[in-house]
Design a protein around this motif. Structure first.
Motif, PDB file in Angstrom:
ATOM      1  N   SER A  41      -8.705  -2.483  16.668  1.00  0.00           N
ATOM      2  CA  SER A  41      -8.596  -1.456  15.773  1.00  0.00           C
ATOM      3  C   SER A  41      -9.446  -1.064  14.742  1.00  0.00           C
ATOM      4  O   SER A  41      -9.943   0.083  14.286  1.00  0.00           O
ATOM      5  CB  SER A  41      -7.312  -1.274  15.037  1.00  0.00           C
ATOM      6  N   ASN A  44     -13.550   1.318  15.411  1.00  0.00           N
ATOM      7  CA  ASN A  44     -13.644   2.739  15.460  1.00  0.00           C
ATOM      8  C   ASN A  44     -14.908   3.177  14.823  1.00  0.00           C
ATOM      9  O   ASN A  44     -15.154   2.528  13.562  1.00  0.00           O
ATOM     10  CB  ASN A  44     -12.366   3.482  15.041  1.00  0.00           C
ATOM     11  N   ILE A  59     -17.645   4.496  19.296  1.00  0.00           N
ATOM     12  CA  ILE A  59     -16.229   4.352  19.464  1.00  0.00           C
ATOM     13  C   ILE A  59     -15.508   5.445  18.783  1.00  0.00           C
ATOM     14  O   ILE A  59     -15.701   5.535  17.608  1.00  0.00           O
ATOM     15  CB  ILE A  59     -15.798   2.836  19.383  1.00  0.00           C
ATOM     16  N   GLU A  60     -14.564   6.082  19.478  1.00  0.00           N
ATOM     17  CA  GLU A  60     -13.705   7.377  18.851  1.00  0.00           C
ATOM     18  C   GLU A  60     -12.454   6.897  18.566  1.00  0.00           C
ATOM     19  O   GLU A  60     -11.896   6.971  17.458  1.00  0.00           O
ATOM     20  CB  GLU A  60     -13.626   8.560  19.600  1.00  0.00           C
ATOM     21  N   GLU A  61     -12.116   5.937  19.398  1.00  0.00           N
ATOM     22  CA  GLU A  61     -10.448   5.171  19.284  1.00  0.00           C
ATOM     23  C   GLU A  61     -10.635   4.045  20.358  1.00  0.00           C
ATOM     24  O   GLU A  61     -11.304   3.961  21.172  1.00  0.00           O
ATOM     25  CB  GLU A  61      -9.521   6.167  19.903  1.00  0.00           C
ATOM     26  N   SER A  62      -9.722   3.154  19.715  1.00  0.00           N
ATOM     27  CA  SER A  62      -9.701   1.656  20.439  1.00  0.00           C
ATOM     28  C   SER A  62      -8.210   1.240  20.098  1.00  0.00           C
ATOM     29  O   SER A  62      -7.685   1.363  18.914  1.00  0.00           O
ATOM     30  CB  SER A  62     -10.622   0.954  20.215  1.00  0.00           C
ATOM     31  N   SER A  63      -7.602   0.652  21.203  1.00  0.00           N
ATOM     32  CA  SER A  63      -6.446   0.031  21.032  1.00  0.00           C
ATOM     33  C   SER A  63      -6.319  -1.111  22.078  1.00  0.00           C
ATOM     34  O   SER A  63      -7.113  -1.076  22.932  1.00  0.00           O
ATOM     35  CB  SER A  63      -5.258   1.060  21.139  1.00  0.00           C
ATOM     36  N   GLN A  73     -12.172   4.621  23.732  1.00  0.00           N
ATOM     37  CA  GLN A  73     -12.372   5.798  24.028  1.00  0.00           C
ATOM     38  C   GLN A  73     -13.881   5.947  23.365  1.00  0.00           C
ATOM     39  O   GLN A  73     -13.931   5.877  22.021  1.00  0.00           O
ATOM     40  CB  GLN A  73     -11.407   6.818  23.377  1.00  0.00           C
ATOM     41  N   SER A  74     -14.729   6.494  24.039  1.00  0.00           N
ATOM     42  CA  SER A  74     -16.114   6.643  23.286  1.00  0.00           C
ATOM     43  C   SER A  74     -16.783   8.017  23.588  1.00  0.00           C
ATOM     44  O   SER A  74     -16.502   8.625  24.718  1.00  0.00           O
ATOM     45  CB  SER A  74     -16.940   5.250  23.558  1.00  0.00           C
ATOM     46  N   THR A  86     -16.917  12.387  26.959  1.00  0.00           N
ATOM     47  CA  THR A  86     -16.068  11.382  26.283  1.00  0.00           C
ATOM     48  C   THR A  86     -15.563  10.458  27.685  1.00  0.00           C
ATOM     49  O   THR A  86     -15.074  11.064  28.532  1.00  0.00           O
ATOM     50  CB  THR A  86     -14.800  12.008  25.675  1.00  0.00           C
TER      51      THR A  86
END
Length: 132
Positions: A41, A44, A59-63, A73-74, A86
């Protein structure tokens, strides 16, 4: 002159090498982290790099998902051969190194691209890849 023009075109079309010191390290992966959720987390906004040093994007989001896989998500870097702006990459934690606010993934860029046409199969293990 034609050689100069074709060389310039090839250089502009080539994928960017990452401008970061992060590399994939099989001895230092997300699988070895005690708190994977907090670790991933915190990345990002960082870079996503393949094991051969190609910058995939930011990186836009990571989990971590319910299957204990890293979800990254990149925003895909311009000039790469992927269809979409994306990339959503789901990958086993053993194939992810997190350092300096960025991520390096095993496979190489060519293996990652080939995995798209092979249902996500590659030498580093199964991947799930989607584009938006």
């Amino acid at each position: 002159i034609a050689l100069i023009a074709s060389t310039a075109l090839a250089l502009t079309a080539a994928p960017l090498l990452a401008d970061t010191d992060i590399t994939f390290d099989p001895m230092n992966t997300l699988a070895g982290k005690e708190d994977r959720v907090s670790t991933i987390s915190a990345i990002n906004g960082g870079d996503v790099v393949t094991s051969d040093g190609i910058l995939l994007g930011q990186i836009e989001e990571s989990s971590i998902n319910a299957d204990d896989r890293a979800v990254i998500q990149s925003d895909v870097e311009a000039g790469l051969r992927y269809d979409g702006d994306t990339m959503l990459l789901m990958i086993d934690p053993e194939n992810v190194t997190v350092a300096e606010g960025s991520v390096a993934v095993e496979p190489t860029n060519d293996e990652l691209y080939a995995a798209i046409g092979q249902g996500g199969q590659n030498s580093a293990g199964p991947l799930e890849i989607d584009f938006k």
